[in-house]
Design an enzyme around this catalytic site. Structure first.
Site: not given
Ligand code: UD1
Length: 377
Positions: A207
């Protein structure tokens, strides 16, 4: 009576707050707790299932920020957390890990004169292109209490001028949760649910933005992973961020069609630990999984150039293999020839949360009297 406000926002935070909430609630005459969920992760499979399986009480407050750019997400968490803090007036805000929710809430708290405790402090990859490294550096600078998972963190903090007196080596709360649930996860594990008959299998998770956001980076990884999958089938629970990369990858699609790569939706905690525990090997770019595989004694190939968790290399089952096709395949070959021996790192014994509560009991009286009153504006 001390009031501890715990913050959780993203998936890896939930298993970290669970044992701390449990340990605090076992001392109801000394501590009250408030749980704030920022809503950084919000899908049922990325959030609610963890609260259910780990027995974490429902959050008292949900900030419901959702996904956005880093600046927008961090700013939204800050703007929504500030009035909560002003209203609840805890003695300490406890933040865990290194996600955007961690730095956002720590920053709000320190500016309002509320003590900050950072759980999993002092880890450094020394790679500032990682958003988590920025979150770690800044959170540690503004924390009053720093709870360490491994001794190497003392040196990292000393380099940044953070007094050793603030740091407490307590062990690893994520391992508290793992040890508490391992047997239940084992008992519930059902290979057939994952399309696995007998025989070995690998588990894959990816991820990191640096691995999954650009097509050419992902293609390099997939070239190695699909070759490995042709030897040992690979089970891949796909993070929402990674799904588009998988869908547009011809190598991944072909490996799925050959039945060598099994794509799954994100799993609950117990299902995932069960899957890890019986795996032949794990390929990952996660931080936490490097630690979990170490304790489970399962070989881990980390698809990154660095790790902020060096103890998993020196005492655990982890091996850094980088992100080139050749590097990953060389790591795989070495693993097939000799499986790494494992020792459980010091204080990864299931009692980290208890030690955190002991430190809070000892330190909060001093931190409380040293504070100015919480004031807005
Ligand atoms: C975040 C953390 C990362 C952690 C990871 C675990 C930061 C900078 N990054 O990254 O350190 O290892 O979580 O998972 O805080 N999305 C969904 N549903 C959700 C959550 C996310 O669809 O419930 C999708 C969305 O398209 C979103 C993308 O995942 O834009 C990224 O989510 P985000 O929370 O921004 O960062 P992660 O890549 O999950």
């Amino acid at each position: 009576m001390f009031h501890v406000l715990l913050v959780a926002g993203a998936r890896p935070n939930f298993m970290k707050i669970a044992p701390i909430v449990g340990a605090l609630r076992r001392c109801p005459d000394e501590f009250v707790t408030t749980i704030v969920h920022t809503g950084q992760h919000y899908d049922e499979a990325m959030s609610a299932v963890f609260f259910d399986q780990l027995g974490i009480p429902r959050p008292d407050v949900d900030l419901e920020v959702g996904s956005a750019s880093h600046a927008q997400q961090t700013a939204a968490i800050m703007a929504r957390f500030e009035p909560v803090l002003l209203e609840r007036r805890p003695d300490v805000v406890a933040v865990v890990g290194d996600v955007n929710s961690t730095i956002a809430c720590a920053l709000v708290a320190v500016k309002l004169g509320v003590a900050v405790a950072h759980v999993e402090a002092g880890l450094r990859s020394y790679d500032r292109s990682m958003p988590e490294e920025i979150n770690r550096l800044l959170t540690d600078q503004i924390s009053d209490l720093l709870f360490l998972t491994e001794r190497s963190a003392y040196d990292n903090l000393a380099r940044e001028g953070i007094p050793a007196a603030k740091a407490h080596f307590v062990g690893n709360v994520m391992i508290d949760t793992l040890l508490a649930h391992r047997e239940r996860a084992r008992a519930a594990f059902d290979r057939s649910r994952f399309g696995l008959e007998g025989g070995p299998y690998c588990v894959l998770t990816l991820h990191r933005p640096s691995n999954v956001d650009r097509e050419e980076d992902f293609a390099r990884l997939m070239a190695a992973i699909t070759a490995i999958a042709d030897e040992v089938p690979v089970v891949f629970p796909v993070h929402p961020r990674t799904r588009p990369a998988v869908l547009r990858s011809p190598l991944a699609t072909q490996a799925v069609e050959r039945g060598r790569l099994r794509l799954l939706d994100p799993l609950g905690y117990l299902e995932f630990v069960g899957l890890l525990d019986s795996a032949h090997a794990v390929l990952t770019d996660s931080g936490g999984i490097q630690e979990e595989t170490t304790v489970l004694g399962v070989p881990c190939l980390t698809l990154r150039e660095n790790t902020e968790r060096p103890i998993t290399l020196t005492e655990g089952t982890n091996r850094l293999v980088g992100t080139t096709t050749g590097g990953i395949l060389a790591g795989w070959k070495a693993l097939r020839e000799a499986r790494p021996p494992a020792r459980t790192p010091e204080r990864w014994d299931g009692r980290a949360a208890e030690r955190i509560v002991d430190v809070l009991r000892a330190e909060l009286p001093r931190l409380r009297t040293g504070r100015v009153a919480v004031a807005g504006g």
